[in-house]
Write a protein that holds these residues in place. Structure first.
Motif, PDB file in Angstrom:
ATOM      1  N   GLU A   1      -6.617 -30.101  47.282  1.00 45.32           N
ATOM      2  CA  GLU A   1      -5.737 -31.259  47.140  1.00 45.32           C
ATOM      3  C   GLU A   1      -4.439 -30.890  46.438  1.00 45.32           C
ATOM      4  O   GLU A   1      -3.352 -31.257  46.864  1.00 45.32           O
ATOM      5  CB  GLU A   1      -6.434 -32.339  46.296  1.00 45.32           C
ATOM      6  N   LEU A   2      -4.573 -30.148  45.345  1.00 47.57           N
ATOM      7  CA  LEU A   2      -3.382 -29.801  44.571  1.00 47.57           C
ATOM      8  C   LEU A   2      -2.438 -28.946  45.393  1.00 47.57           C
ATOM      9  O   LEU A   2      -1.221 -29.117  45.359  1.00 47.57           O
ATOM     10  CB  LEU A   2      -3.790 -29.064  43.287  1.00 47.57           C
ATOM     11  N   VAL A   3      -3.018 -28.027  46.134  1.00 45.03           N
ATOM     12  CA  VAL A   3      -2.167 -27.167  46.950  1.00 45.03           C
ATOM     13  C   VAL A   3      -1.438 -27.986  47.998  1.00 45.03           C
ATOM     14  O   VAL A   3      -0.247 -27.781  48.264  1.00 45.03           O
ATOM     15  CB  VAL A   3      -3.014 -26.042  47.592  1.00 45.03           C
ATOM     16  N   SER A   4      -2.162 -28.960  48.573  1.00 45.31           N
ATOM     17  CA  SER A   4      -1.506 -29.764  49.610  1.00 45.31           C
ATOM     18  C   SER A   4      -0.374 -30.597  49.026  1.00 45.31           C
ATOM     19  O   SER A   4       0.531 -31.007  49.735  1.00 45.31           O
ATOM     20  CB  SER A   4      -2.523 -30.661  50.299  1.00 45.31           C
ATOM     21  N   ARG A   5      -0.402 -30.851  47.696  1.00 43.51           N
ATOM     22  CA  ARG A   5       0.712 -31.589  47.096  1.00 43.51           C
ATOM     23  C   ARG A   5       1.783 -30.666  46.537  1.00 43.51           C
ATOM     24  O   ARG A   5       2.698 -31.110  45.870  1.00 43.51           O
ATOM     25  CB  ARG A   5       0.200 -32.474  45.943  1.00 43.51           C
ATOM     26  N   GLY A   6       1.577 -29.397  46.723  1.00 44.06           N
ATOM     27  CA  GLY A   6       2.642 -28.468  46.353  1.00 44.06           C
ATOM     28  C   GLY A   6       2.548 -27.877  44.965  1.00 44.06           C
ATOM     29  O   GLY A   6       3.543 -27.407  44.414  1.00 44.06           O
ATOM     30  N   LEU A   7       1.355 -27.890  44.349  1.00 40.75           N
ATOM     31  CA  LEU A   7       1.233 -27.328  43.006  1.00 40.75           C
ATOM     32  C   LEU A   7       0.637 -25.928  43.066  1.00 40.75           C
ATOM     33  O   LEU A   7      -0.285 -25.667  43.844  1.00 40.75           O
ATOM     34  CB  LEU A   7       0.302 -28.190  42.142  1.00 40.75           C
ATOM     35  N   GLN A   8       1.137 -25.051  42.212  1.00 41.89           N
ATOM     36  CA  GLN A   8       0.606 -23.700  42.133  1.00 41.89           C
ATOM     37  C   GLN A   8      -0.765 -23.746  41.464  1.00 41.89           C
ATOM     38  O   GLN A   8      -0.889 -24.171  40.308  1.00 41.89           O
ATOM     39  CB  GLN A   8       1.571 -22.861  41.290  1.00 41.89           C
ATOM     40  N   THR A   9      -1.812 -23.311  42.156  1.00 43.97           N
ATOM     41  CA  THR A   9      -3.187 -23.461  41.660  1.00 43.97           C
ATOM     42  C   THR A   9      -3.910 -22.136  41.634  1.00 43.97           C
ATOM     43  O   THR A   9      -3.696 -21.281  42.485  1.00 43.97           O
ATOM     44  CB  THR A   9      -3.978 -24.395  42.589  1.00 43.97           C
ATOM     45  N   THR A  10      -4.754 -21.958  40.612  1.00 45.66           N
ATOM     46  CA  THR A  10      -5.612 -20.775  40.544  1.00 45.66           C
ATOM     47  C   THR A  10      -7.041 -21.239  40.408  1.00 45.66           C
ATOM     48  O   THR A  10      -7.345 -22.086  39.560  1.00 45.66           O
ATOM     49  CB  THR A  10      -5.244 -19.937  39.300  1.00 45.66           C
ATOM     50  N   LEU A  11      -7.929 -20.689  41.218  1.00 47.27           N
ATOM     51  CA  LEU A  11      -9.330 -21.102  41.172  1.00 47.27           C
ATOM     52  C   LEU A  11     -10.137 -20.055  40.419  1.00 47.27           C
ATOM     53  O   LEU A  11     -10.004 -18.870  40.690  1.00 47.27           O
ATOM     54  CB  LEU A  11      -9.840 -21.257  42.601  1.00 47.27           C
ATOM     55  N   ILE A  12     -10.953 -20.496  39.438  1.00 46.69           N
ATOM     56  CA  ILE A  12     -11.760 -19.541  38.685  1.00 46.69           C
ATOM     57  C   ILE A  12     -13.191 -20.057  38.615  1.00 46.69           C
ATOM     58  O   ILE A  12     -13.445 -21.235  38.845  1.00 46.69           O
ATOM     59  CB  ILE A  12     -11.224 -19.347  37.246  1.00 46.69           C
ATOM     60  N   THR A  13     -14.129 -19.168  38.251  1.00 53.31           N
ATOM     61  CA  THR A  13     -15.511 -19.619  38.061  1.00 53.31           C
ATOM     62  C   THR A  13     -15.633 -20.227  36.663  1.00 53.31           C
ATOM     63  O   THR A  13     -14.792 -20.024  35.797  1.00 53.31           O
ATOM     64  CB  THR A  13     -16.499 -18.458  38.150  1.00 53.31           C
ATOM     65  N   ASP A  14     -16.705 -20.963  36.448  1.00 55.27           N
ATOM     66  CA  ASP A  14     -16.931 -21.558  35.125  1.00 55.27           C
ATOM     67  C   ASP A  14     -17.083 -20.473  34.069  1.00 55.27           C
ATOM     68  O   ASP A  14     -16.654 -20.615  32.930  1.00 55.27           O
ATOM     69  CB  ASP A  14     -18.194 -22.410  35.133  1.00 55.27           C
ATOM     70  N   SER A  15     -17.715 -19.381  34.414  1.00 54.07           N
ATOM     71  CA  SER A  15     -17.943 -18.327  33.433  1.00 54.07           C
ATOM     72  C   SER A  15     -16.653 -17.675  32.989  1.00 54.07           C
ATOM     73  O   SER A  15     -16.604 -17.055  31.939  1.00 54.07           O
ATOM     74  CB  SER A  15     -18.875 -17.263  34.012  1.00 54.07           C
TER      75      SER A  15
END
Lengths: 417, 405
Positions: free
Chosen positions: A254-268
């Motif tokens: 969703e964030l990417v589709s709105r144009g925000l720079q996003t990084t995905l990480i694991t909970d750990s």
């Protein structure tokens, strides 16, 4: 009303089977149901507020019992009870002010109200006012009668003033219900628009070139971040995936589709990445009276990481999530265990599930809690639709929205009235 | 660079001057240690023992395992005339006395002392009852006169024992209530007066009700299998534990010994009667056992504006240990104990000293820390259970503002 009961039962079934997702939807549907209960309830001439509150209490008790972990249900029931008390009080003071003028002129003629204790109108209003306030040091020495008795005594005081007021009273009956329903409509409106109101405050908190961390997916957080983006702030977001449901993946998309720079990480990886983060922004399932938060699982860990690295931990919560109860043992009592299939596929581990250790119970247990309790000292700021607050300030909001007498919602035993 | 100055040298010189004029040597006898000083203290705490706190003396008397007939015997043995202070008749002593001896001037302080001696009666209740008697025996004809008389009586009570917070709070609460009631609607002075007296006598019931409300409110926080550490003998905490025991909850209690009052002994007696497993600890063993403890429960002599509490010596220590080990500290206090004080550190309060008996003679050069109470700041407290409900420490100042402004 069999019609009403069918509606209530339908809702109860939905609650028991956990068919409704999310506290906002639950709150809205609860409010709508209670609104229909009120509008269908027939109120007698005297003790109108008491009758309404009894009806709401009866339904509310069932609703809360159906899903005690979903605190929004209880919150809305208590909000409505508080609304009824407030509307009744404002009507009474207005009526008493009007009656006061009339009774002054009638006093010389009427002699038949000597059998009633001579309570002036001011005393009645004061008594009504004092029952509405939560018990406080001021009222300590005053004799505060039972809360729902007050509507009775006030209206019986009204009875003794004269018969010409009966026309006045029937319009008052209709007016109370009308006012209450209007106020409940406003409540429903507030619940629906809580996201916008919270998102409006985004610009004050998110500054240029910041790095925000969040976990899982929350609609409030999404709208908050997007509102800041609209106002031309450029910032980056780290999203922790939020096992085992992996809703963080959806948020990231969703964030990417709105144009925000996003990084995905694991909970750990949260502890590893937290030192690069400026602020943690998360949603909540419920906020307790001491400022503690019932949040999706994993957030206690994030809060501890944030405290360790002096990162502000900001919680977004609509006002329907504020609960007037104090948590004792919330990890157990306010938690819900979901299906273990979210962790393990049934096929893979089916052999382990069967074997016993002599007593016959399986050697492998899978525990999948839904919620975490974050103690108030780990939270830096609460952003509600009324603004930003300290955790130690929560009790004030709760005193505004709820009455102390409604903490235990139960049907009153039937009294001969 | 700016270290604390060695002020103890200056203090010592000051104290030497005081000691020269006062009379009291360290008491050496074992039992009962407080007998003579207690009788003295009731006359006027400011006369012979300049700094001993009558409030803590009374509490010690309540906690002592001395029975009242023992006391009467002891007094007879010492040769004092058995004055009415040793009696334990709770029914309307002063009113009867005043009626039978019209020549004797009415003394609110005597009245207060009579009420205060009952072990089950809260301090503030005794104060309010004494003030009620003032109203009853007053000859004022207007509300203003009554208020002035009350103020005088309340001031004399407060100055008689400056160390008791509940006393001050109770007096203030009642005076405030009187002022507010007079602003209300009662046109007839006599009915207002009788209502005030009735309210004051009812206050004793309110106090009992308050204890029951607190017990109910705190029930949820005691779970099966928990270990509770208790310090000091608070009747409210006892009520909480009693209610939990009666609802068949399984828990055990650690009592600190509570030197020098031996509060732990009294509390363990009471709990043993309820079949609650009790373990006695010496005060120094708190940190040692804090691992096994799930929560700490204390009462309070007073709750101050910051949300902290003033309680028996040792409470601060225990709260510090509990906080460092992440154990919750719960305070059970009635709402009339809220006081308008804001101590910034331990020395900020009026000193409340009490004699401490070590059992062996102590050389006169050796000082003894005789303070009876300490102040626990609000950040070490988790929740306060009051009859206004469950409160976090930050709510206390809000409540006080509502009352006093």
């Amino acid at each position: 009303m069999p019609d009403m009961q069918a509606l209530v039962n339908e809702f109860l079934v939905k609650l028991k089977k956990r068919k409704i997702e999310g506290s906002q939807a639950t709150a809205k549907q609860t409010a709508e149901l209670i609104r229909s209960v009120i509008s269908q309830q027939r109120v007698p001439y005297s003790n109108q507020a008491g009758a309404l509150m009894d009806a709401v209490n009866a339904v509310g008790e069932q609703l809360i019992a159906a899903n005690p972990v979903e605190l929004a249900v209880g919150n809305i029931v208590r909000r409505v009870l508080h609304i009824i008390r407030e509307e009744y009080l404002s009507l009474t003071t207005a009526a008493v002010a009007g009656l006061n003028l009339l009774s002054v002129s009638d006093d010389e003629d009427d002699t038949e109200h000597d059998d009633h204790p001579v309570l002036s109108a001011a005393a009645v209003a004061a008594a009504a006012r004092s029952t509405l306030r939560p018990p406080s040091l001021q009222t300590l020495l005053e004799d505060v009668p039972d809360a729902t008795a007050i509507p009775r005594t006030s209206s019986s005081g009204g009875d003794s003033e004269g018969k010409s007021k009966s026309a006045d009273k029937s319009s008052r009956t209709r007016k109370l219900k009308h006012d209450v329903i209007e106020a409940v409509n406003e409540l429903i409106q507030d619940i629906s628009t809580c996201h916008e109101q919270i998102a409006e405050q985004a610009v004050e908190h998110i500054h240029q070139n910041e790095v925000i961390l969040t976990l899982g997916s929350s609609r409030t957080v999404l709208e908050f971040l997007c509102a800041a983006k609209e106002k031309k702030r450029s910032f980056r977001v780290f999203v922790a995936e939020g096992a085992p449901r992996y809703q963080g993946h959806l948020l990231a998309k969703e964030l990417v589709s709105r144009g925000l720079q996003t990084t995905l990480i694991t909970d750990s990886a949260v502890f590893a990445m937290i030192s690069r983060v400026n602020m943690v922004i998360v949603g909540a399932h419920a906020v307790m009276a001491n400022g503690g938060v019932i949040a999706p699982v994993g957030l206690n860990m994030v809060a501890l990481a944030a405290q360790r690295h002096a990162v502000p931990f900001v919680v977004l919560a609509g006002s329907h999530k504020l609960c007037p109860l104090y948590p004792h043992n919330p990890e157990v009592l306010l938690n819900e265990l979901r299906s273990p299939s979210e962790l393990l596929d049934f096929g893979e581990f089916s052999e382990c599930m069967d074997f016993g250790s002599g007593t016959g119970s399986p050697l492998l247990h899978v525990v999948n809690p839904t919620f975490d309790y974050v103690p108030p000292k780990l939270v830096s700021l609460f952003i509600t639709d009324t603004g930003g607050h300290n955790p130690s300030y929560m009790y004030r909001l709760i005193a505004d929205y709820y009455s102390a007498d409604d903490l235990v919602v139960q049907r009153r035993p039937a009294t001969g009235s | 660079m700016w270290r604390r100055s060695a002020s103890f040298i200056l203090d010592n010189q000051q104290r030497r001057k005081d000691v020269a004029s006062s009379s009291k040597p360290e008491s050496i006898s074992l039992s009962p240690p407080q007998l003579s000083s207690m009788a003295d203290a009731f006359q006027n705490p400011n006369s012979s023992n300049p700094k001993n706190s009558a409030y803590y003396q009374t509490r010690a008397a309540h906690h002592g395992v001395v029975t009242s007939d023992w006391l009467a015997q002891a007094q007879a043995a010492v040769g004092r005339p058995p004055d009415d202070q040793a009696s334990s008749e709770p029914e309307v002593p002063a009113a009867a006395a005043a009626a039978s001896e019209p020549g004797r001037p009415f003394c609110v302080i005597d009245e207060f002392n009579n009420w205060r001696k009952q072990p089950d009666l809260a301090e503030a209740v005794a104060a309010i009852r004494a003030l009620a008697t003032v109203i009853r025996s007053s000859e004022a004809t207007t509300m203003m006169e009554l208020e002035i008389e009350l103020k005088k009586a309340s001031d004399s009570l407060k100055s008689w024992d400056t160390t008791s917070i509940s006393l001050t709070a109770g007096c203030d609460l009642f005076t405030r209530y009187v002022t507010r009631t007079s602003a209300l609607e009662y046109e007839d002075f006599n009915s207002a007066k009788s209502r005030l007296i009735e309210r004051a006598e009812k206050f004793g019931e309110i106090s009992y009700k308050a204890r029951r409300i607190i017990a109910m409110v705190s029930q949820d926080f005691i779970f099966d299998g928990c270990t509770i550490l208790v310090h000091g003998f608070s009747r409210v905490v006892l009520e909480v534990l009693k209610t939990a025991a009666q609802s068949k909850k399984l828990f055990r209690v650690f009592c600190t010994e509570g030197r020098p009052d031996r509060t732990g002994l009294r509390l363990s007696n009471e709990l043993a009667k309820l079949d609650v497993p009790v373990k006695l600890l010496i005060d120094s063993a708190v940190a040692y056992t804090m691992d096994e403890v799930d929560m700490v429960f204390v009462g309070a002599d007073g709750v101050v504006e910051s949300g902290g509490i003033i309680n028996m010596m040792g409470t601060y220590q225990i709260a510090l240990v509990a906080h460092s080990m992440n154990k919750p500290v719960y305070v059970a206090a009635e709402s009339y104990k809220f006081a308008r004080l804001y101590p910034l550190d331990q020395k900020d309060m009026a000193p409340a000293l009490r004699p401490i008996d070590f059992g062996v003679p102590i050389p006169s050069k050796v000082e003894v820390e005789r303070s009876a109470r300490d102040y626990t700041p609000p950040q070490y407290l988790t929740l306060l259970f009051t009859d206004l409900g469950v409160l976090t420490p930050s709510v206390v100042s809000d409540e006080l503002i509502q009352l006093y402004l």
